[in-house]
Design a protein around this motif. Structure first.
Motif, PDB file in Angstrom:
ATOM      1  N   ARG A  73       0.782  -1.203   0.012  1.00 15.19           N
ATOM      2  CA  ARG A  73       0.026   0.022  -0.034  1.00 15.19           C
ATOM      3  C   ARG A  73       0.672   1.201  -0.138  1.00 15.19           C
ATOM      4  O   ARG A  73       0.575   2.246  -0.526  1.00 15.19           O
ATOM      5  CB  ARG A  73      -0.961  -0.148   1.224  1.00 15.19           C
ATOM      6  CG  ARG A  73      -2.189  -0.501   1.019  1.00 15.19           C
ATOM      7  CD  ARG A  73      -3.108  -0.443   2.304  1.00 15.19           C
ATOM      8  NE  ARG A  73      -2.396  -1.454   3.441  1.00 15.19           N
ATOM      9  CZ  ARG A  73      -3.208  -1.995   4.322  1.00 15.19           C
ATOM     10  NH1 ARG A  73      -4.485  -1.825   4.277  1.00 15.19           N
ATOM     11  NH2 ARG A  73      -2.646  -2.757   5.242  1.00 15.19           N
ATOM     12  N   VAL A  74       2.036   1.388   0.606  1.00 13.01           N
ATOM     13  CA  VAL A  74       2.838   2.394   0.808  1.00 13.01           C
ATOM     14  C   VAL A  74       3.234   2.781  -0.673  1.00 13.01           C
ATOM     15  O   VAL A  74       3.259   3.848  -1.011  1.00 13.01           O
ATOM     16  CB  VAL A  74       4.180   1.934   1.732  1.00 13.01           C
ATOM     17  CG1 VAL A  74       5.110   3.137   1.653  1.00 13.01           C
ATOM     18  CG2 VAL A  74       3.582   1.829   3.033  1.00 13.01           C
ATOM     19  N   GLU A  75       3.438   1.765  -1.580  1.00 15.83           N
ATOM     20  CA  GLU A  75       4.156   1.977  -3.087  1.00 15.83           C
ATOM     21  C   GLU A  75       2.767   2.811  -3.561  1.00 15.83           C
ATOM     22  O   GLU A  75       3.113   3.885  -4.365  1.00 15.83           O
ATOM     23  CB  GLU A  75       4.472   0.913  -3.595  1.00 15.83           C
ATOM     24  CG  GLU A  75       5.832   0.110  -3.362  1.00 15.83           C
ATOM     25  CD  GLU A  75       5.944  -1.023  -4.067  1.00 15.83           C
ATOM     26  OE1 GLU A  75       6.051  -1.151  -5.393  1.00 15.83           O
ATOM     27  OE2 GLU A  75       5.667  -2.217  -3.344  1.00 15.83           O
ATOM     28  N   ALA A  76       1.645   2.398  -3.361  1.00 17.13           N
ATOM     29  CA  ALA A  76       0.294   2.753  -3.994  1.00 17.13           C
ATOM     30  C   ALA A  76       0.172   4.204  -3.693  1.00 17.13           C
ATOM     31  O   ALA A  76       0.168   5.299  -4.464  1.00 17.13           O
ATOM     32  CB  ALA A  76      -0.791   2.166  -3.730  1.00 17.13           C
ATOM     33  N   GLU A  77       0.270   4.430  -2.361  1.00 22.60           N
ATOM     34  CA  GLU A  77       0.183   5.730  -1.804  1.00 22.60           C
ATOM     35  C   GLU A  77       1.347   6.710  -2.286  1.00 22.60           C
ATOM     36  O   GLU A  77       0.909   7.963  -2.751  1.00 22.60           O
ATOM     37  CB  GLU A  77       0.036   6.012  -0.369  1.00 22.60           C
ATOM     38  CG  GLU A  77      -1.032   4.982   0.062  1.00 22.60           C
ATOM     39  CD  GLU A  77      -2.168   5.492   1.138  1.00 22.60           C
ATOM     40  OE1 GLU A  77      -2.038   6.787   1.525  1.00 22.60           O
ATOM     41  OE2 GLU A  77      -3.147   4.883   1.298  1.00 22.60           O
ATOM     42  N   ALA A  78       2.578   6.075  -2.259  1.00 23.73           N
ATOM     43  CA  ALA A  78       3.687   7.058  -2.691  1.00 23.73           C
ATOM     44  C   ALA A  78       3.475   7.392  -4.149  1.00 23.73           C
ATOM     45  O   ALA A  78       4.191   8.505  -4.383  1.00 23.73           O
ATOM     46  CB  ALA A  78       5.059   6.280  -2.291  1.00 23.73           C
ATOM     47  N   ALA A  79       2.854   6.512  -5.024  1.00 23.87           N
ATOM     48  CA  ALA A  79       2.579   6.994  -6.261  1.00 23.87           C
ATOM     49  C   ALA A  79       1.494   8.048  -6.275  1.00 23.87           C
ATOM     50  O   ALA A  79       1.268   8.187  -7.630  1.00 23.87           O
ATOM     51  CB  ALA A  79       2.471   5.607  -7.246  1.00 23.87           C
ATOM     52  N   GLY A  80       0.836   8.533  -5.476  1.00 18.21           N
ATOM     53  CA  GLY A  80      -0.088   9.256  -5.386  1.00 18.21           C
ATOM     54  C   GLY A  80      -1.447   8.709  -5.523  1.00 18.21           C
ATOM     55  O   GLY A  80      -2.299   9.485  -5.765  1.00 18.21           O
ATOM     56  N   PHE A  81      -1.840   7.434  -5.338  1.00 16.94           N
ATOM     57  CA  PHE A  81      -2.849   6.841  -5.654  1.00 16.94           C
ATOM     58  C   PHE A  81      -3.690   6.722  -4.163  1.00 16.94           C
ATOM     59  O   PHE A  81      -3.211   6.739  -3.042  1.00 16.94           O
ATOM     60  CB  PHE A  81      -3.098   5.339  -6.024  1.00 16.94           C
ATOM     61  CG  PHE A  81      -2.727   5.216  -7.561  1.00 16.94           C
ATOM     62  CD1 PHE A  81      -3.567   5.072  -8.474  1.00 16.94           C
ATOM     63  CD2 PHE A  81      -1.126   5.241  -7.666  1.00 16.94           C
ATOM     64  CE1 PHE A  81      -3.140   5.159  -9.901  1.00 16.94           C
ATOM     65  CE2 PHE A  81      -0.780   5.293  -9.052  1.00 16.94           C
ATOM     66  CZ  PHE A  81      -1.602   5.266 -10.148  1.00 16.94           C
ATOM     67  N   ARG A  82      -4.877   6.984  -4.330  1.00 19.21           N
ATOM     68  CA  ARG A  82      -5.859   7.327  -2.949  1.00 19.21           C
ATOM     69  C   ARG A  82      -6.637   5.880  -3.005  1.00 19.21           C
ATOM     70  O   ARG A  82      -7.129   5.150  -3.835  1.00 19.21           O
ATOM     71  CB  ARG A  82      -6.933   8.272  -3.313  1.00 19.21           C
ATOM     72  CG  ARG A  82      -6.443   9.860  -3.141  1.00 19.21           C
ATOM     73  CD  ARG A  82      -7.743  10.861  -3.518  1.00 19.21           C
ATOM     74  NE  ARG A  82      -7.890  10.735  -5.118  1.00 19.21           N
ATOM     75  CZ  ARG A  82      -8.827  10.175  -5.654  1.00 19.21           C
ATOM     76  NH1 ARG A  82      -9.716   9.656  -4.945  1.00 19.21           N
ATOM     77  NH2 ARG A  82      -8.893  10.324  -7.043  1.00 19.21           N
ATOM     78  N   PRO A  83      -7.020   5.569  -1.709  1.00 17.85           N
ATOM     79  CA  PRO A  83      -7.709   4.329  -1.435  1.00 17.85           C
ATOM     80  C   PRO A  83      -9.063   4.093  -2.155  1.00 17.85           C
ATOM     81  O   PRO A  83      -9.969   5.186  -2.033  1.00 17.85           O
ATOM     82  CB  PRO A  83      -7.842   4.135   0.091  1.00 17.85           C
ATOM     83  CG  PRO A  83      -7.460   5.440   0.777  1.00 17.85           C
ATOM     84  CD  PRO A  83      -6.622   6.110  -0.468  1.00 17.85           C
ATOM     85  N   CYS A  84      -9.382   3.188  -2.634  1.00 16.23           N
ATOM     86  CA  CYS A  84     -10.931   3.150  -3.303  1.00 16.23           C
ATOM     87  C   CYS A  84     -11.871   3.010  -2.112  1.00 16.23           C
ATOM     88  O   CYS A  84     -11.760   2.403  -1.111  1.00 16.23           O
ATOM     89  CB  CYS A  84     -11.017   1.651  -4.057  1.00 16.23           C
ATOM     90  SG  CYS A  84     -12.584   1.460  -4.574  1.00 16.23           S
ATOM     91  N   LYS A  85     -12.987   3.902  -2.395  1.00 15.02           N
ATOM     92  CA  LYS A  85     -14.118   4.000  -1.538  1.00 15.02           C
ATOM     93  C   LYS A  85     -14.814   2.813  -1.553  1.00 15.02           C
ATOM     94  O   LYS A  85     -15.895   2.797  -0.558  1.00 15.02           O
ATOM     95  CB  LYS A  85     -14.950   5.224  -1.885  1.00 15.02           C
ATOM     96  CG  LYS A  85     -14.146   6.575  -1.675  1.00 15.02           C
ATOM     97  CD  LYS A  85     -14.961   7.693  -0.776  1.00 15.02           C
ATOM     98  CE  LYS A  85     -14.215   8.674  -0.228  1.00 15.02           C
ATOM     99  NZ  LYS A  85     -13.565   9.472  -0.978  1.00 15.02           N
ATOM    100  N   ARG A  86     -14.724   2.113  -2.602  1.00 11.82           N
ATOM    101  CA  ARG A  86     -15.690   0.736  -2.421  1.00 11.82           C
ATOM    102  C   ARG A  86     -15.101  -0.370  -1.874  1.00 11.82           C
ATOM    103  O   ARG A  86     -15.756  -0.926  -0.746  1.00 11.82           O
ATOM    104  CB  ARG A  86     -15.761   0.419  -4.089  1.00 11.82           C
ATOM    105  CG  ARG A  86     -17.044  -0.407  -4.405  1.00 11.82           C
ATOM    106  CD  ARG A  86     -17.295   0.020  -5.810  1.00 11.82           C
ATOM    107  NE  ARG A  86     -18.171  -1.180  -6.414  1.00 11.82           N
ATOM    108  CZ  ARG A  86     -18.576  -1.332  -7.576  1.00 11.82           C
ATOM    109  NH1 ARG A  86     -18.147  -0.327  -8.684  1.00 11.82           N
ATOM    110  NH2 ARG A  86     -19.319  -2.161  -7.976  1.00 11.82           N
ATOM    111  N   CYS A  87     -13.657  -0.552  -2.089  1.00 11.97           N
ATOM    112  CA  CYS A  87     -13.288  -1.936  -1.370  1.00 11.97           C
ATOM    113  C   CYS A  87     -12.293  -1.449  -0.344  1.00 11.97           C
ATOM    114  O   CYS A  87     -12.174  -2.306   0.416  1.00 11.97           O
ATOM    115  CB  CYS A  87     -12.261  -2.719  -2.337  1.00 11.97           C
ATOM    116  SG  CYS A  87     -10.884  -1.921  -2.872  1.00 11.97           S
TER     117      CYS A  87
END
Ligand SMILES: O=C(O)CCC(=O)C(=O)O
Ligand SMILES: [Fe+2]
Length: 319
Positions: free
Chosen positions: A63-77
């Motif tokens: 998740r750290v990689e996803a957030e570091a790349a600027g992605f936000r957590p999906c509101k659905r899952c």
């Protein structure tokens, strides 16, 4: 020879398997990788009900990689709500670099979800078990607010001890950095066991982890959890009840008092199982003319309905 070669998957092969898991919405793959969707800017669990196009998706291991790349957590899952692994693994999985930067900038930082619903429930149900606690404080009697709390005795549940020991180690570098910035000689040992010895030398031997319980009309006045000379400058609180479901109101609030300024108020949005790290008392702030000290206080606004429980993890012991 060919047998050995077969074991070596190229990243294309791995991505093909990952995409297959996404197509099947495979729950067993949750937590093993995360899909980032370029078109929406969100990242998801493999089991997400969303249906992105293959060409818009790439995979990351954490998740750290996803957030570091600027992605936000999906509101659905809600990949940010997903927890797995031992408590130590969860603690180690926190993005401590981001936490450190946020603590430096704001004096508080969310650590994300740390406890499962079951762990929250077991801490709440343990509240009635008086033997686990060294004392109960009725807040009104001391002018602290309305509600009550209990300090665990030395036989706190493993979960509480593991939190105190595990979180401490990640906060020590920040605590030592703050002391340096504040021009204080004080330093903190690497392990919590070592720190408890330091507290003992200062005559502080009683454990401070606590559970707070609030009902309708209860609140916690702005305060600082200081129990003697020995102070670890950062503490943790973990919300054990679900806002909007178990209770209404009861927000975690903080104020920051800087020299020659009015107080700044801050509200931390927390969900059940979420942890927050915040400054106990003073923290350094880099200003244009050097470093100055800001004083923080924390408290809880009035609970309007239901029951709100919180676990407090303070690292220094009490006199
Ligand atoms: O109930 C809360 O959220 C605040 C708890 C608190 O004051 C603490 O953990 O020190
Ligand atoms: Fe407190």
């Amino acid at each position: 020879m060919t047998g050995a070669l077969k074991l070596v998957h190229s990243s294309d092969d791995r991505d093909t398997l990952r995409w297959r898991a996404v197509e099947k919405r495979d729950r067993a793959s949750d937590g093993k990788f995360w899909s980032c969707v370029r078109t929406t800017g969100v990242y998801c669990l493999p089991s997400c009900a969303g249906r992105p196009h293959r060409k818009n998706v790439f995979f990351v291991d954490t998740r750290v990689e996803a957030e570091a790349a600027g992605f936000r957590p999906c509101k659905r899952c809600r990949p940010d709500r997903f927890i797995q692994g031992s408590l130590d693994e969860r603690i180690n999985g926190i993005d401590w670099k981001r936490v450190g930067e946020t603590l430096d900038n704001n004096g508080w930082a969310k650590l994300g979800r740390l406890l499962s619903d079951e762990e929250c429930a077991s801490l709440i149900s343990g509240y009635k078990d008086q033997d686990k606690y060294r004392s109960t404080v009725v807040m009104r009697r001391h002018g602290f607010g309305e509600g009550e709390y209990r300090y665990f005795n030395d036989c706190a549940p493993d979960l509480v001890s593991a939190l105190r020991v595990g979180l401490y180690e990640h906060l020590v570098p920040q605590a030592n950095e703050w002391m340096r910035a504040l021009g204080k000689e004080h330093s903190y040992p690497a392990s919590h066991l070592g720190y408890r010895r330091q507290c003992m030398k200062a005559g502080q031997m009683r454990p401070t982890p606590l559970i707070l319980k609030y009902g309708p009309g209860d609140y916690n006045r702005l305060h600082q959890d200081l129990y003697g000379e020995e102070v670890f400058p950062i503490q943790i609180a973990i919300l054990l009840s679900a806002p909007g479901k178990d209770f209404e109101g009861g927000e975690f609030v903080m104020t920051e008092q800087s020299p020659r300024r009015q107080s700044r108020a801050m509200v931390a949005p927390l969900e059940k199982g979420d942890a927050i790290a915040f400054a106990v008392n003073e923290r350094p702030i880099k200003g244009a003319k050097g470093i100055y000290r800001a004083k923080m206080r924390h408290g809880v606004s009035e609970v309007l309905r239901g029951a709100r429980y919180c676990l407090g993890v303070i690292f220094h012991d009490a006199a």
